[in-house]
Design a protein around this motif. Structure first.
Motif, PDB file in Angstrom:
ATOM      1  N   VAL A 164       0.837  -1.210   0.000  1.00 35.78           N
ATOM      2  CA  VAL A 164       0.000   0.000   0.000  1.00 35.78           C
ATOM      3  C   VAL A 164       0.867   1.254   0.000  1.00 35.78           C
ATOM      4  CG1 VAL A 164      -1.818   1.248   1.232  1.00 35.78           C
ATOM      5  CG2 VAL A 164      -1.769  -1.257   1.285  1.00 35.78           C
ATOM      6  N   SER A 165       0.513   2.202  -0.861  1.00 29.38           N
ATOM      7  CA  SER A 165       1.207   3.484  -0.920  1.00 29.38           C
ATOM      8  C   SER A 165       0.172   4.592  -0.921  1.00 29.38           C
ATOM      9  CB  SER A 165       2.070   3.578  -2.181  1.00 29.38           C
ATOM     10  OG  SER A 165       2.580   4.890  -2.344  1.00 29.38           O
ATOM     11  N   THR A 166       0.329   5.581  -0.017  1.00 31.09           N
ATOM     12  CA  THR A 166      -0.570   6.740  -0.005  1.00 31.09           C
ATOM     13  C   THR A 166       0.208   7.979  -0.428  1.00 31.09           C
ATOM     14  OG1 THR A 166      -0.178   7.459   2.287  1.00 31.09           O
ATOM     15  CG2 THR A 166      -1.815   5.708   1.940  1.00 31.09           C
ATOM     16  N   LEU A 167      -0.494   8.905  -1.083  1.00 30.65           N
ATOM     17  CA  LEU A 167       0.147  10.129  -1.570  1.00 30.65           C
ATOM     18  C   LEU A 167      -0.823  11.295  -1.441  1.00 30.65           C
ATOM     19  CD1 LEU A 167       2.656  11.348  -3.137  1.00 30.65           C
ATOM     20  CD2 LEU A 167       1.286  10.984  -5.200  1.00 30.65           C
ATOM     21  N   PRO A 168      -0.454  12.369  -0.709  1.00 26.76           N
ATOM     22  CA  PRO A 168      -1.345  13.533  -0.612  1.00 26.76           C
ATOM     23  C   PRO A 168      -1.477  14.223  -1.967  1.00 26.76           C
ATOM     24  CG  PRO A 168       0.399  13.597   1.058  1.00 26.76           C
ATOM     25  CD  PRO A 168       0.779  12.542   0.072  1.00 26.76           C
ATOM     26  N   THR A 169      -2.727  14.440  -2.412  1.00 28.47           N
ATOM     27  CA  THR A 169      -2.974  15.166  -3.660  1.00 28.47           C
ATOM     28  C   THR A 169      -3.844  16.386  -3.342  1.00 28.47           C
ATOM     29  OG1 THR A 169      -5.000  13.967  -4.219  1.00 28.47           O
ATOM     30  CG2 THR A 169      -2.916  12.991  -4.952  1.00 28.47           C
ATOM     31  N   LEU A 170      -4.228  17.098  -4.374  1.00 25.69           N
ATOM     32  CA  LEU A 170      -4.954  18.358  -4.188  1.00 25.69           C
ATOM     33  C   LEU A 170      -6.275  18.161  -3.451  1.00 25.69           C
ATOM     34  CD1 LEU A 170      -4.692  21.357  -4.884  1.00 25.69           C
ATOM     35  CD2 LEU A 170      -5.942  20.891  -7.008  1.00 25.69           C
ATOM     36  N   PHE A 171      -6.958  17.034  -3.705  1.00 23.41           N
ATOM     37  CA  PHE A 171      -8.291  16.822  -3.131  1.00 23.41           C
ATOM     38  C   PHE A 171      -8.356  15.649  -2.156  1.00 23.41           C
ATOM     39  CE2 PHE A 171      -8.984  18.911  -7.263  1.00 23.41           C
ATOM     40  CZ  PHE A 171      -9.608  20.072  -6.804  1.00 23.41           C
ATOM     41  N   GLY A 172      -7.221  15.268  -1.608  1.00 22.22           N
ATOM     42  CA  GLY A 172      -7.212  14.160  -0.647  1.00 22.22           C
ATOM     43  C   GLY A 172      -6.080  13.200  -0.949  1.00 22.22           C
ATOM     44  N   GLU A 173      -6.063  12.087  -0.234  1.00 20.13           N
ATOM     45  CA  GLU A 173      -4.981  11.119  -0.405  1.00 20.13           C
ATOM     46  C   GLU A 173      -5.322  10.085  -1.480  1.00 20.13           C
ATOM     47  OE1 GLU A 173      -2.763  10.070   3.562  1.00 20.13           O
ATOM     48  OE2 GLU A 173      -4.881  10.379   4.005  1.00 20.13           O
ATOM     49  N   LYS A 174      -4.420   9.932  -2.430  1.00 22.57           N
ATOM     50  CA  LYS A 174      -4.536   8.869  -3.431  1.00 22.57           C
ATOM     51  C   LYS A 174      -3.876   7.622  -2.854  1.00 22.57           C
ATOM     52  CE  LYS A 174      -2.590   7.475  -7.919  1.00 22.57           C
ATOM     53  NZ  LYS A 174      -3.681   6.887  -8.668  1.00 22.57           N
ATOM     54  N   VAL A 175      -4.526   6.485  -3.034  1.00 25.70           N
ATOM     55  CA  VAL A 175      -3.984   5.218  -2.540  1.00 25.70           C
ATOM     56  C   VAL A 175      -3.780   4.269  -3.714  1.00 25.70           C
ATOM     57  CG1 VAL A 175      -4.368   3.223  -1.039  1.00 25.70           C
ATOM     58  CG2 VAL A 175      -5.174   5.470  -0.327  1.00 25.70           C
ATOM     59  N   VAL A 176      -2.625   3.639  -3.758  1.00 25.18           N
ATOM     60  CA  VAL A 176      -2.376   2.579  -4.742  1.00 25.18           C
ATOM     61  C   VAL A 176      -2.008   1.311  -3.973  1.00 25.18           C
ATOM     62  CG1 VAL A 176      -0.969   1.761  -6.661  1.00 25.18           C
ATOM     63  CG2 VAL A 176      -1.640   4.163  -6.553  1.00 25.18           C
ATOM     64  N   MET A 177      -2.722   0.231  -4.270  1.00 20.68           N
ATOM     65  CA  MET A 177      -2.433  -1.064  -3.663  1.00 20.68           C
ATOM     66  C   MET A 177      -1.937  -2.028  -4.733  1.00 20.68           C
ATOM     67  SD  MET A 177      -5.697  -1.484  -1.055  1.00 20.68           S
ATOM     68  CE  MET A 177      -6.911  -0.647  -2.090  1.00 20.68           C
ATOM     69  N   ARG A 178      -0.712  -2.495  -4.577  1.00 24.82           N
ATOM     70  CA  ARG A 178      -0.157  -3.507  -5.490  1.00 24.82           C
ATOM     71  C   ARG A 178      -0.577  -4.888  -4.975  1.00 24.82           C
ATOM     72  NH1 ARG A 178       4.303  -4.118  -8.874  1.00 24.82           N
ATOM     73  NH2 ARG A 178       3.438  -2.213  -9.781  1.00 24.82           N
ATOM     74  N   VAL A 179      -1.284  -5.645  -5.807  1.00 25.07           N
ATOM     75  CA  VAL A 179      -1.769  -6.967  -5.419  1.00 25.07           C
ATOM     76  C   VAL A 179      -0.659  -7.993  -5.640  1.00 25.07           C
ATOM     77  CG1 VAL A 179      -3.533  -8.726  -5.797  1.00 25.07           C
ATOM     78  CG2 VAL A 179      -4.108  -6.304  -6.091  1.00 25.07           C
ATOM     79  N   LEU A 180      -0.242  -8.626  -4.551  1.00 22.49           N
ATOM     80  CA  LEU A 180       0.816  -9.635  -4.619  1.00 22.49           C
ATOM     81  C   LEU A 180       0.176 -10.992  -4.359  1.00 22.49           C
ATOM     82  CD1 LEU A 180       3.476  -7.708  -2.511  1.00 22.49           C
ATOM     83  CD2 LEU A 180       3.240  -7.731  -4.999  1.00 22.49           C
ATOM     84  N   ASP A 181      -0.239 -11.635  -5.432  1.00 24.22           N
ATOM     85  CA  ASP A 181      -0.929 -12.926  -5.334  1.00 24.22           C
ATOM     86  C   ASP A 181       0.034 -14.024  -5.765  1.00 24.22           C
ATOM     87  OD1 ASP A 181      -2.603 -15.065  -5.338  1.00 24.22           O
ATOM     88  OD2 ASP A 181      -3.967 -14.327  -6.883  1.00 24.22           O
ATOM     89  N   LYS A 182       0.616 -14.702  -4.788  1.00 27.76           N
ATOM     90  CA  LYS A 182       1.648 -15.694  -5.095  1.00 27.76           C
ATOM     91  C   LYS A 182       1.099 -16.840  -5.941  1.00 27.76           C
ATOM     92  CE  LYS A 182       5.453 -18.239  -2.948  1.00 27.76           C
ATOM     93  NZ  LYS A 182       6.107 -18.601  -1.671  1.00 27.76           N
ATOM     94  N   SER A 183      -0.197 -17.163  -5.749  1.00 29.60           N
ATOM     95  CA  SER A 183      -0.783 -18.272  -6.510  1.00 29.60           C
ATOM     96  C   SER A 183      -0.874 -17.949  -7.999  1.00 29.60           C
ATOM     97  CB  SER A 183      -2.181 -18.605  -5.977  1.00 29.60           C
ATOM     98  OG  SER A 183      -3.066 -17.529  -6.199  1.00 29.60           O
ATOM     99  N   ALA A 184      -0.882 -16.645  -8.342  1.00 28.43           N
ATOM    100  CA  ALA A 184      -0.961 -16.240  -9.754  1.00 28.43           C
ATOM    101  C   ALA A 184       0.416 -16.050 -10.375  1.00 28.43           C
ATOM    102  CB  ALA A 184      -1.763 -14.948  -9.876  1.00 28.43           C
ATOM    103  N   LEU A 185       1.482 -16.266  -9.570  1.00 28.21           N
ATOM    104  CA  LEU A 185       2.843 -16.045 -10.061  1.00 28.21           C
ATOM    105  C   LEU A 185       3.311 -17.236 -10.878  1.00 28.21           C
ATOM    106  CD1 LEU A 185       5.265 -14.047  -9.803  1.00 28.21           C
ATOM    107  CD2 LEU A 185       6.034 -15.431  -7.878  1.00 28.21           C
ATOM    108  N   THR A 186       3.712 -16.990 -12.118  1.00 26.97           N
ATOM    109  CA  THR A 186       4.237 -18.051 -12.982  1.00 26.97           C
ATOM    110  C   THR A 186       5.757 -18.037 -12.913  1.00 26.97           C
ATOM    111  OG1 THR A 186       2.365 -17.821 -14.500  1.00 26.97           O
ATOM    112  CG2 THR A 186       4.315 -18.940 -15.341  1.00 26.97           C
ATOM    113  N   LEU A 187       6.340 -19.135 -12.417  1.00 29.54           N
ATOM    114  CA  LEU A 187       7.795 -19.189 -12.274  1.00 29.54           C
ATOM    115  C   LEU A 187       8.428 -20.195 -13.230  1.00 29.54           C
ATOM    116  CD1 LEU A 187       8.164 -18.969  -8.389  1.00 29.54           C
ATOM    117  CD2 LEU A 187       8.360 -17.158 -10.067  1.00 29.54           C
ATOM    118  N   ASP A 188       7.652 -20.645 -14.206  1.00 31.71           N
ATOM    119  CA  ASP A 188       8.177 -21.569 -15.205  1.00 31.71           C
ATOM    120  C   ASP A 188       8.699 -20.738 -16.375  1.00 31.71           C
ATOM    121  OD1 ASP A 188       8.682 -23.441 -17.160  1.00 31.71           O
ATOM    122  OD2 ASP A 188       6.857 -24.590 -16.824  1.00 31.71           O
TER     123      ASP A 188
END
Length: 563
Positions: free
Chosen positions: A268-292
């Motif tokens: 999770v990353s929050t950033l103050p912007t002109l009209f409030g805080e923008k939030v970006v969440m990077r989804v780390l789903d290990k089951s969807a990770l292809t390691l082949d």
């Protein structure tokens, strides 16, 4: 879409004169919509309105009588959602939900339907009398066939006043069950749709939620703007961040168990912007990770070269590309091959995205002095065989990494360059002597991710000769190729693309190229020599995917540059 759209359309088609617009707007304030106003004033009949909307806005008409609706279809959308927005579901065909509306304002909630149901709405416009009859027949009285919707519950906890909410009111909202369910729903829906990132973006009069799916941002819904502080605060509580601090960026982490029992992590990353805080969440789903590695998109020869380089006992292997190009996945795939009981693997990452048993992973924390360079120094006192550095950003990190590669360690790392040969000049620009680069570097991989055509709606298509020339193909030489595109369907959310595949440019540091590095040869000469020796460029790798019908000319142009 709003009432202004309809009024402009009526003026443009000559059904309403500009001099009449003031009278219409005044009437609309009393009756609630432009549609009702023009009908009440006798300017346009309802049948004429429906014909105009259907013809100019390409919305299908529903001319029949009041339809009979299956109970299973009625249960798809919440009762209060249907009543509030006058959107009635009347049929379901696979992933398509057919809905009836009687006003253009209802079109603003189509993305909400996708979010709530996972289905793609197919809209039909009809008379208000039919909507009224359906609401009375199926949604009147005390009978509640509908499940409660997340968004409808949100509407209940939003006050009608226009004032900004106080700290106390926000704190109370954060703990409300509907809001907790709503934020959980945003995350769960993102995982279901295989989104890599969730963006929560506040603006002056709008709160926008977008998912990055297959590398492209898509807006999924727009909750009430008054809830922006409460939604952001709820996310910050989940990520163990300071909800009182709204002036500075913050970084956190959420670990969440889904209803199916699967656990996912979110950065999770929050950033103050002109009209409030923008939030970006990077989804780390290990089951969807292809390691082949064989499934990532490598061509056979480049894959063989990459495997040979990572299995050497020492030297440096670099993976280059912009943010979001899959560099971490490539490095993790390499480490999964090298991860054996007899090998000591150590990684320095910012941050650690996925944890792997048997690998010693270190989270970089520059705020306390734990930098890539300091971690690398410590690694060399820990008897490592293989070292992975998340990114080489400066001279100090590059210098230590190269010395490690020259003293019997295999070093894997990333750089931000546009192609593989540029990694050589990037290291030299950082202040590394050419002889050290030539002696330590074994191989460089440049990569990108390109979207694949959706297999569910894939159809042959014609490509304009000029578009082929733009990607470097002679139309005459490829006239026997079959090109494809995705028409757009429920499986791909109408985009025509589903999933991504990697394209790779693999530069092996041959004796001739080592000599050129020592002699400080220009970058274009090094690249020319590499191509002579069989290097497949990013553009060429993309064209090979195009030839196999995996992607489109548009994608080739989007992710690769001219050579």
């Amino acid at each position: 879409m709003n009432d202004g759209t309809l009024l402009n359309l009526l003026v443009r088609t000559g059904k309403v004169q500009i001099t009449e617009t003031k009278k219409i707007l005044e009437r609309a304030k009393k009756v609630g919509s432009i549609k009702k106003a023009v009908i009440d004033l006798g300017l346009v009949s309802e049948d004429e309105l429906i014909d105009i909307i259907s013809q100019y806005l390409k919305i299908q008409k529903f001319d029949g009588k009041v339809p009979t609706i299956d109970e299973k279809v009625l249960q798809i959308l919440p009762k209060d959602f249907v009543q509030k927005f006058r959107i009635v579901p009347f049929a379901k065909m696979g992933k398509i939900l057919r809905v009836l509306i009687d006003d253009l304002k209802s079109l603003n909630h189509l993305e909400d339907i996708k979010f709530l149901t996972g289905l793609n709405p197919e809209v039909y416009i009809t008379k208000s009398s039919i909507i009224d009859a359906l609401l009375e027949k199926y949604y009147g009285g005390d009978l509640d066939l509908m499940p409660t919707s997340l968004e409808s519950e949100l509407v209940e906890i939003v006050s009608e006043d226009t004032e900004e909410k106080t700290e106390k009111e926000v704190a109370e909202l954060v703990e409300e069950a509907p809001l907790v369910k709503f934020v959980n729903g945003i995350i769960i829906n993102a995982v279901k749709r295989h989104a890599s990132d969730i963006h929560v973006e506040p603006y002056e009069k709008k709160l926008r939620i977008r998912y990055r799916i297959d590398g492209v941002l898509q807006e999924v819904m727009s909750p009430p703007v008054k809830l922006k502080d409460a939604i952001v605060s709820r996310i910050k509580i989940m990520a163990h961040l300071n909800i009182a601090e709204r002036r500075l960026p913050q970084d956190g982490h959420i670990k969440m168990r889904l209803p199916n029992g699967k656990t996912i992590d979110l950065r999770v990353s929050t950033l103050p912007t002109l009209f409030g805080e923008k939030v970006v969440m990077r989804v780390l789903d290990k089951s969807a990770l292809t390691l082949d590695l064989s499934k990532l998109g490598f061509e056979p020869k480049p894959l063989e070269q990459f495997l040979h380089a990572i299995k050497r006992p020492y030297g440096m292997v670099l993976v280059t590309g912009p943010t979001g190009s899959g560099k971490t996945t490539t490095l993790y795939s390499a480490l999964s091959i090298l991860n054996k009981p007899e090998v000591n693997i150590m990684t320095a990452e910012d941050p650690v995205e996925y944890d792997f048993p048997g690998i010693n992973q270190v989270n970089i924390r520059e705020d306390i002095g734990l930098t890539f360079a300091s971690a690398l120094r410590a690694f060399l006192r820990q008897d490592p065989d293989i070292i992975m550095v998340g990114e080489i950003r400066d001279h100090e990190t590059a210098s230590i990494a190269i010395k490690a590669a020259l003293t019997g360690h295999l070093v894997l790392s990333t750089l931000h360059t546009n192609d593989a040969p540029s990694a050589i000049t990037r290291l030299i620009d950082m202040g590394i002597e050419p002889y050290l680069v030539a002696s330590s570097l074994n191989l460089v991989v440049a990569q990108r991710l390109m979207r694949k055509i959706c297999s569910n709606c894939k159809v042959p298509t014609e490509v304009h000769p000029e578009a082929l020339r733009e990607i470097g193909l002679d139309p005459e030489k490829v006239k026997d190729w079959t090109f494809y595109k995705g028409k757009g369907c429920s499986e791909c959310n109408g985009t025509g693309y589903k999933g991504r595949i990697g394209i790779y440019e693999v530069l092996t540091i041959s004796p001739e190229i080592r000599e050129m590095i020592l002699n400080k040869a220009p970058l274009d000469e090094i690249k020319k020599k590499a191509i002579e020796q069989g290097m497949i460029t990013l553009r060429q790798a993309a064209i090979l995917k195009l030839k196999r019908g995996l992607t489109t000319v548009d994608e080739v142009l989007r992710v690769t540059t001219e050579e």
